[in-house]
Design an enzyme around this catalytic site. Structure first.
Site, PDB file in Angstrom:
ATOM      1  N   SER A 147      50.113  44.691  40.570  1.00 24.45           N
ATOM      2  CA  SER A 147      50.386  43.727  39.499  1.00 24.45           C
ATOM      3  C   SER A 147      50.209  44.278  38.087  1.00 24.45           C
ATOM      4  O   SER A 147      50.483  43.564  37.115  1.00 24.45           O
ATOM      5  CB  SER A 147      49.507  42.487  39.668  1.00 24.45           C
ATOM      6  OG  SER A 147      50.017  41.676  40.707  1.00 24.45           O
TER       7      SER A 147
ATOM      8  N   LYS B 291      53.072  43.904  35.698  1.00 19.81           N
ATOM      9  CA  LYS B 291      53.306  42.752  34.827  1.00 19.81           C
ATOM     10  C   LYS B 291      53.066  43.068  33.349  1.00 19.81           C
ATOM     11  O   LYS B 291      53.467  42.286  32.479  1.00 19.81           O
ATOM     12  CB  LYS B 291      52.445  41.584  35.307  1.00 19.81           C
ATOM     13  CG  LYS B 291      52.937  41.035  36.640  1.00 19.81           C
ATOM     14  CD  LYS B 291      51.922  40.189  37.356  1.00 19.81           C
ATOM     15  CE  LYS B 291      52.481  39.760  38.720  1.00 19.81           C
ATOM     16  NZ  LYS B 291      51.463  39.261  39.643  1.00 19.81           N
TER      17      LYS B 291
ATOM     18  N   SER C 266      48.029  36.188  37.233  1.00 20.55           N
ATOM     19  CA  SER C 266      48.851  37.214  37.879  1.00 20.55           C
ATOM     20  C   SER C 266      49.907  36.578  38.787  1.00 20.55           C
ATOM     21  O   SER C 266      50.160  37.024  39.909  1.00 20.55           O
ATOM     22  CB  SER C 266      47.974  38.185  38.689  1.00 20.55           C
ATOM     23  OG  SER C 266      48.669  39.377  38.969  1.00 20.55           O
TER      24      SER C 266
END
Length: 339
Positions: A120, A123, A177
Site C-alpha cells: 500500500s 498509494k 489505506s
C-alpha cells in the site's frame, strides 16, 4: 553520499554503449542503422539539451547556461553504495534508506535499487497523481467495481453510489489505506484502473523512477507491480510538495462526512495505519514525524515510507521495505530516524 547532477548523463551514454555493442555483435558487414535520434559518442551531453531558437533550430552555444539547462537530479539525493547502519537490517529487512533532503545526503542505504513489492505504499504515488490531476473539491461517485473489494482487502467502507469529494477520498486512501478509495480515485481521473496504471507509470518515469512498474492504484500483489526504496523516496518527496498531502498524511484521525446513493448523510471515523502518529510506536525525542504511508502483503512484507524532521528541523525521508514483522518494522525505523 552527496546529491549530484551526474544522473542525467548516464542514460544517453548507456544507450550509446548498447548501440555500439549491438553493432559489434552483429558483425562488421555493411548493414546501416537508421536511427531517428542518433547519439554522437564523440559529442558532448550539453548538445542534447541545447536551447531552441524561435524557428525550432538549435540556438547558439553561448545561449546555454546553468539557469536554462538545469540538471534533473540537482535537488535529489543520490546514492550508489550501501552504508553502515543498524545491523538488524541485514537480517530483518530487505531494503532501506535515509535521505536528508536539505543537503542531498544519504546516511543509510541498503538495496536502494532492488526490485521490491510496495504493497500500500503504492498509494503515495496514487495520491500524488490525484493532487496533480484533480481538485480537492471535485465530487467523485463510487462505482460498483470500486466498492466491490475482496473480503481481506484493506477498505474504508465505501458503497456503490457514495459521493465524496476528492479530499475525503484522499483521507480514506492515506489513513485507512482504502483500496476502494484508490479505485474510486483512479476511475475518476482516468476512467478505469487500467488506464490509471498507465498514468502511474508515466508519472513515475517523469519523477526519475527507473525501477518501478505499476498495474493498480492500491498495491495488491501482482508480479508486475513493483518499485524500489529509491523510487519510493522519489514519490514521497514529490507528494510532500503538496500542502494537502502534508496535512492529510500528518492526520491521525479524521471524521469523513459524505452522501450515499440515496442522498443521505454518511459519517465515518478513519484512523491512520502509521503507528508513530497513533502513539503505538515512539520516534526518537529529537524527531518530529510528519507523515508517510505503510504497506503490508505476504509478498511485500512490512513497509513504511516516512517523512520527518530531525533535531535541526531539517526534512528527512526514511524508508524500510520487506521487514519481517510490524514490530521489527517500527524498531528498525526508529533506529533509522536517529541517523
Amino acid at each position: 553520499m552527496k546529491c549530484t547532477g551526474k544522473l542525467r548523463w548516464k542514460i544517453p551514454l548507456r544507450l550509446a554503449a548498447l548501440s555500439v555493442a549491438s553493432m559489434l555483435l552483429s558483425g562488421c558487414g555493411t548493414k546501416e542503422y537508421d536511427l531517428e535520434h542518433p547519439y554522437d559518442v564523440y559529442g558532448t551531453s550539453i548538445h542534447y539539451i541545447q536551447p531552441q531558437a524561435a524557428d525550432g533550430t538549435e540556438a547558439a552555444p553561448e545561449a546555454s547556461s546553468e539557469k536554462t539547462v538545469p540538471f534533473f537530479a540537482q535537488e535529489l539525493c543520490i546514492s550508489e553504495k550501501a552504508s553502515a547502519g543498524p545491523q538488524e537490517l541485514s537480517a530483518n529487512a530487505e531494503g532501506a534508506g535515509v535521505f536528508h533532503l536539505k543537503d542531498g545526503t544519504v546516511t543509510y542505504a541498503k538495496n536502494l535499487y532492488e526490485k521490491l513489492y510496495p504493497a500500500s505504499t503504492t498509494k503515495i504515488l496514487t495520491a500524488y497523481i490525484a493532487l496533480k490531476h484533480a481538485d480537492l473539491s471535485e465530487s467523485v461517485t463510487v462505482s460498483e467495481q470500486a466498492a466491490n473489494q475482496a473480503g481481506d482487502s484493506s477498505v474504508c467502507g465505501l458503497k456503490a453510489g457514495d459521493q465524496l469529494t476528492m479530499e475525503e477520498l484522499l483521507y480514506g486512501l492515506l489513513l485507512e489505506s482504502g483500496n476502494d478509495a484508490a479505485d474510486a480515485i483512479a476511475e475518476h481521473i482516468s476512467g478505469s484502473t487500467q488506464s490509471f496504471a498507465v498514468l502511474m507509470n508515466e508519472e513515475a518515469a517523469a519523477l526519475g523512477a527507473t525501477q518501478s512498474h505499476f498495474t493498480n492504484p492500491h498495491g495488491l500483489h501482482d508480479e508486475e507491480h513493483y518499485t524500489s526504496v529509491y523510487d519510493l523516496y522519489l514519490f514521497l518527496n514529490a507528494a510532500f510538495q503538496y500542502d494537502a498531502f502534508q496535512t492529510i498524511a500528518h492526520t491521525a484521525k479524521h471524521t469523513a462526512v459524505y452522501r450515499n446513493a440515496s442522498g443521505a448523510s454518511v459519517t465515518q471515523e478513519w484512523e491512520t495505519t502509521d503507528k508513530f502518529l497513533t502513539g503505538e510506536a515512539i520516534a526518537p525525542d529529537s524527531v518530529t514525524v510528519l507523515g508517510g504511508k505503510t504497506g503490508t502483503t505476504n509478498a511485500a512484507g512490512y513497509c513504511l515510507a516516512l517523512y520527518s524532521q530531525n533535531s535541526a528541523g531539517e526534512p528527512v525521508i526514511s524508508i524500510v521495505m520487506k521487514a519481517d514483522s510490524s514490530d521489527v518494522l517500527y524498531t528498525l525505523m526508529a533506529e533509522l530516524l536517529k541517523l
